[in-house]
Design a protein around this motif. Structure first.
Motif, PDB file in Angstrom:
ATOM      1  N   UNK A   1       0.929  -1.058  -0.110  1.00 31.40           N
ATOM      2  CA  UNK A   1       0.068   0.422  -0.038  1.00 31.40           C
ATOM      3  C   UNK A   1       1.429   1.054  -0.133  1.00 31.40           C
ATOM      4  N   UNK A   2       0.939   2.583  -1.315  1.00 30.54           N
ATOM      5  CA  UNK A   2       2.313   3.092  -1.278  1.00 30.54           C
ATOM      6  C   UNK A   2       1.227   4.565  -1.613  1.00 30.54           C
ATOM      7  N   UNK A   3       0.172   4.255  -2.574  1.00 30.22           N
ATOM      8  CA  UNK A   3      -0.105   5.297  -2.558  1.00 30.22           C
ATOM      9  C   UNK A   3       0.314   6.030  -3.590  1.00 30.22           C
ATOM     10  N   UNK A   4       1.314   5.979  -4.511  1.00 29.30           N
ATOM     11  CA  UNK A   4       1.920   6.353  -4.918  1.00 29.30           C
ATOM     12  C   UNK A   4       1.850   7.415  -6.574  1.00 29.30           C
ATOM     13  N   UNK A   5       0.835   7.088  -6.760  1.00 23.51           N
ATOM     14  CA  UNK A   5      -0.032   7.287  -8.392  1.00 23.51           C
ATOM     15  C   UNK A   5      -1.426   7.434  -7.986  1.00 23.51           C
ATOM     16  N   UNK A   6      -2.137   7.967  -8.970  1.00 16.96           N
ATOM     17  CA  UNK A   6      -3.295   8.227  -8.884  1.00 16.96           C
ATOM     18  C   UNK A   6      -3.919   8.383 -10.140  1.00 16.96           C
ATOM     19  N   UNK A   7      -4.910   6.776 -10.153  1.00 17.09           N
ATOM     20  CA  UNK A   7      -5.264   6.146 -11.278  1.00 17.09           C
ATOM     21  C   UNK A   7      -7.140   6.849 -11.431  1.00 17.09           C
ATOM     22  N   UNK A   8      -7.677   7.694 -12.101  1.00 18.76           N
ATOM     23  CA  UNK A   8      -7.990   8.278 -13.024  1.00 18.76           C
ATOM     24  C   UNK A   8      -8.417   8.661 -14.419  1.00 18.76           C
ATOM     25  N   UNK A   9      -9.867   9.076 -14.103  1.00 20.57           N
ATOM     26  CA  UNK A   9     -10.991   9.085 -15.795  1.00 20.57           C
ATOM     27  C   UNK A   9     -11.014  10.520 -16.655  1.00 20.57           C
ATOM     28  N   UNK A  10     -11.330  10.387 -17.696  1.00 23.95           N
ATOM     29  CA  UNK A  10     -11.474  11.942 -17.773  1.00 23.95           C
ATOM     30  C   UNK A  10     -12.516  11.442 -19.097  1.00 23.95           C
ATOM     31  N   UNK A  11     -13.229  12.214 -18.744  1.00 22.95           N
ATOM     32  CA  UNK A  11     -14.858  11.778 -19.948  1.00 22.95           C
ATOM     33  C   UNK A  11     -15.123  12.169 -21.044  1.00 22.95           C
ATOM     34  N   UNK A  12     -14.753  12.237 -21.872  1.00 26.63           N
ATOM     35  CA  UNK A  12     -14.330  12.647 -22.769  1.00 26.63           C
ATOM     36  C   UNK A  12     -15.887  12.965 -24.374  1.00 26.63           C
ATOM     37  N   UNK A  13     -16.359  13.960 -24.494  1.00 29.91           N
ATOM     38  CA  UNK A  13     -16.769  13.667 -25.852  1.00 29.91           C
ATOM     39  C   UNK A  13     -16.400  14.016 -27.159  1.00 29.91           C
ATOM     40  N   UNK A  14     -16.873  13.935 -28.407  1.00 32.28           N
ATOM     41  CA  UNK A  14     -16.059  13.949 -29.296  1.00 32.28           C
ATOM     42  C   UNK A  14     -17.114  15.490 -29.806  1.00 32.28           C
ATOM     43  N   UNK A  15     -16.081  16.426 -30.155  1.00 33.32           N
ATOM     44  CA  UNK A  15     -16.450  17.492 -30.121  1.00 33.32           C
ATOM     45  C   UNK A  15     -17.237  18.252 -31.314  1.00 33.32           C
ATOM     46  N   UNK A  16     -17.074  17.856 -32.483  1.00 31.72           N
ATOM     47  CA  UNK A  16     -17.938  17.601 -33.878  1.00 31.72           C
ATOM     48  C   UNK A  16     -19.762  17.950 -32.796  1.00 31.72           C
ATOM     49  N   UNK A  17     -19.807  16.319 -31.862  1.00 38.29           N
ATOM     50  CA  UNK A  17     -20.916  16.105 -31.546  1.00 38.29           C
ATOM     51  C   UNK A  17     -21.280  16.715 -30.672  1.00 38.29           C
ATOM     52  N   UNK A  18     -20.540  17.759 -29.838  1.00 38.50           N
ATOM     53  CA  UNK A  18     -20.634  18.085 -28.745  1.00 38.50           C
ATOM     54  C   UNK A  18     -21.336  19.659 -29.435  1.00 38.50           C
ATOM     55  N   UNK A  19     -20.693  19.743 -30.576  1.00 37.73           N
ATOM     56  CA  UNK A  19     -21.237  21.175 -30.837  1.00 37.73           C
ATOM     57  C   UNK A  19     -22.864  21.472 -31.473  1.00 37.73           C
ATOM     58  N   UNK A  20     -23.365  19.882 -31.840  1.00 41.44           N
ATOM     59  CA  UNK A  20     -24.719  19.710 -32.727  1.00 41.44           C
ATOM     60  C   UNK A  20     -25.269  19.855 -31.467  1.00 41.44           C
ATOM     61  N   UNK A  21     -24.994  19.723 -30.766  1.00 45.76           N
ATOM     62  CA  UNK A  21     -25.957  19.391 -29.183  1.00 45.76           C
ATOM     63  C   UNK A  21     -26.542  20.800 -29.187  1.00 45.76           C
ATOM     64  N   UNK A  22     -28.190  21.427 -28.376  1.00 39.51           N
ATOM     65  CA  UNK A  22     -28.988  22.249 -28.479  1.00 39.51           C
ATOM     66  C   UNK A  22     -28.278  22.131 -27.282  1.00 39.51           C
ATOM     67  N   UNK A  23     -28.666  23.351 -26.669  1.00 37.70           N
ATOM     68  CA  UNK A  23     -29.367  23.824 -24.835  1.00 37.70           C
ATOM     69  C   UNK A  23     -29.873  23.391 -24.372  1.00 37.70           C
ATOM     70  N   UNK A  24     -30.098  22.652 -24.701  1.00 37.14           N
ATOM     71  CA  UNK A  24     -32.005  22.250 -23.321  1.00 37.14           C
ATOM     72  C   UNK A  24     -31.019  20.345 -23.667  1.00 37.14           C
ATOM     73  N   UNK A  25     -30.251  20.330 -24.741  1.00 40.49           N
ATOM     74  CA  UNK A  25     -29.798  18.664 -23.709  1.00 40.49           C
ATOM     75  C   UNK A  25     -28.432  19.034 -23.351  1.00 40.49           C
ATOM     76  N   UNK A  26     -27.371  19.439 -23.645  1.00 36.32           N
ATOM     77  CA  UNK A  26     -26.409  20.649 -22.743  1.00 36.32           C
ATOM     78  C   UNK A  26     -26.453  21.001 -21.510  1.00 36.32           C
ATOM     79  N   UNK A  27     -27.395  21.395 -20.999  1.00 41.67           N
ATOM     80  CA  UNK A  27     -27.274  21.666 -20.015  1.00 41.67           C
ATOM     81  C   UNK A  27     -27.907  20.501 -18.727  1.00 41.67           C
TER      82      UNK A  27
END
Length: 352
Positions: A247-273
């Protein structure tokens, strides 16, 4: 009667065919969910979320929770389809799949993201984060925002940080207490230059192996050991093919939730919010849940036996930190001084 029966038969056949090919209202089986046919969102919008771990891990549980929240917040107008355990894409190809738009969301480990954006190597620096509070400040503060900003050039949008927990060392060949104990051992690693350097400083060999192939690699003796969170060691049953854990706790493992930007840009505000709201709620829950899962599953590992567990002492931690300090200088140019300066401030703040 025959004309009526014939008409009913034609209608029934037509409905069956419609369901089979995914044209039934509110149902979609197409893989091109970002296509123009969905721009109007007159039917349920489908977001495919692919990840590589089991459903009962911190990330797997968080993905399921996010999907439920999105359904609730949009009155089922948005359906998040979660594909765990690398059933669609594994660690080596999920990023390319996201960039191409074959899926709309993924949650890669920081190390896997660093192959595409080197600044993300910062999360792999040994002992960069000395407490759960330091991790959360990194996620919520200047560092987290700065790293998200560096994704734009890759057609990616960073949406959330999900924690898994601190990493521990395991091996089949002997206890890992001092740096000399690592000499000539062979470890599975994530594809990260920093993690590779970390083991090199301890005179150990390394091989990158996709997560879903680690058990087989340990069982067959291709590698002697690995580093991972308690929850991954427990849920993937690595304890069955390892004898020693520190048990060293020497590093941290985590995740980044990512979305394709082209898809994100098409989403309307009532979905993004509602999407942003659902991710914020999920992140708060997920990061607390990861801490509790690791605590509980460490106790389970202790009680079941079979794994010799050593808890690193403060003196041993200082010994490891001293051997690894040159890594910070080695990677400062690659990671960037803007990012590295924030890491150093966090270490100073939480190191006392």
């Amino acid at each position: 009667m025959r004309p009526l029966l014939g008409t009913l038969l034609v209608v029934l056949i037509g409905l069956a065919a419609a369901v089979a090919i995914g044209f039934y209202p509110g149902f979609s089986t197409t893989s091109d969910v970002a296509d123009d046919e969905q721009e109007g969102f007159d039917q349920a919008l489908v977001i495919k979320f692919s990840h590589v771990v089991a459903e009962n891990t911190p990330k797997g549980l968080a993905a399921q929770r996010f999907a439920r929240l999105m359904s609730e917040k949009t009155d089922r107008r948005v359906k998040v389809e979660v594909f765990p355990n690398a059933v669609l894409y594994n660690e080596t190809d999920e990023m390319d799949a996201l960039m191409r738009g074959n899926v709309q969301m993924i949650a890669p480990s920081f190390a896997n993201l660093s192959e595409h954006v080197p600044a993300w190597l910062t999360f792999d620096l040994p002992y960069a984060f000395l407490s759960d509070e330091a991790v959360q400040e990194a996620f919520d503060g200047e560092l987290g925002k700065l790293l998200f900003d560096k994704l734009a050039s890759k057609n990616l949008v960073g949406l959330s940080y999900w924690g898994n927990g601190f990493k521990q060392m395991t091996s089949n060949r002997g206890p890992l207490i001092h740096p000399s104990d690592f000499k000539e051992q062979h470890f599975r690693i994530l594809p990260s230059k920093v993690i590779e350097a970390q083991f090199r400083q301890f005179d150990a060999k390394t091989t990158p192996i996709p997560f879903n192939e680690v058990y087989r690699g340990l069982e067959s003796g291709v590698v002697d050991g690995e580093e991972n969170t308690i929850s991954n060691i427990r849920t993937k049953k690595f304890y069955q093919v390892q004898k020693y854990m520190t048990i060293s706790n020497h590093g941290y493992l985590g995740y980044t939730v990512l979305m394709n930007k082209s898809f994100w840009d098409k989403l309307p505000g009532d979905v993004k919010k509602p999407l942003v709201e659902a991710l914020e709620e999920t992140a708060h829950w997920a990061n607390e849940n990861a801490i509790e899962m690791n605590r509980r599953q460490l106790e389970e590992l202790r009680h079941q036996g079979g794994l010799e567990i050593h808890v690193q002492t403060p003196e041993e931690r200082r010994e490891w930190m001293q051997r690894w300090e040159p890594i910070y200088q080695e990677f400062e140019a690659t990671i960037g001084k803007d990012v590295m300066s924030r890491i150093r401030r966090l270490r100073e703040k939480y190191g006392s």
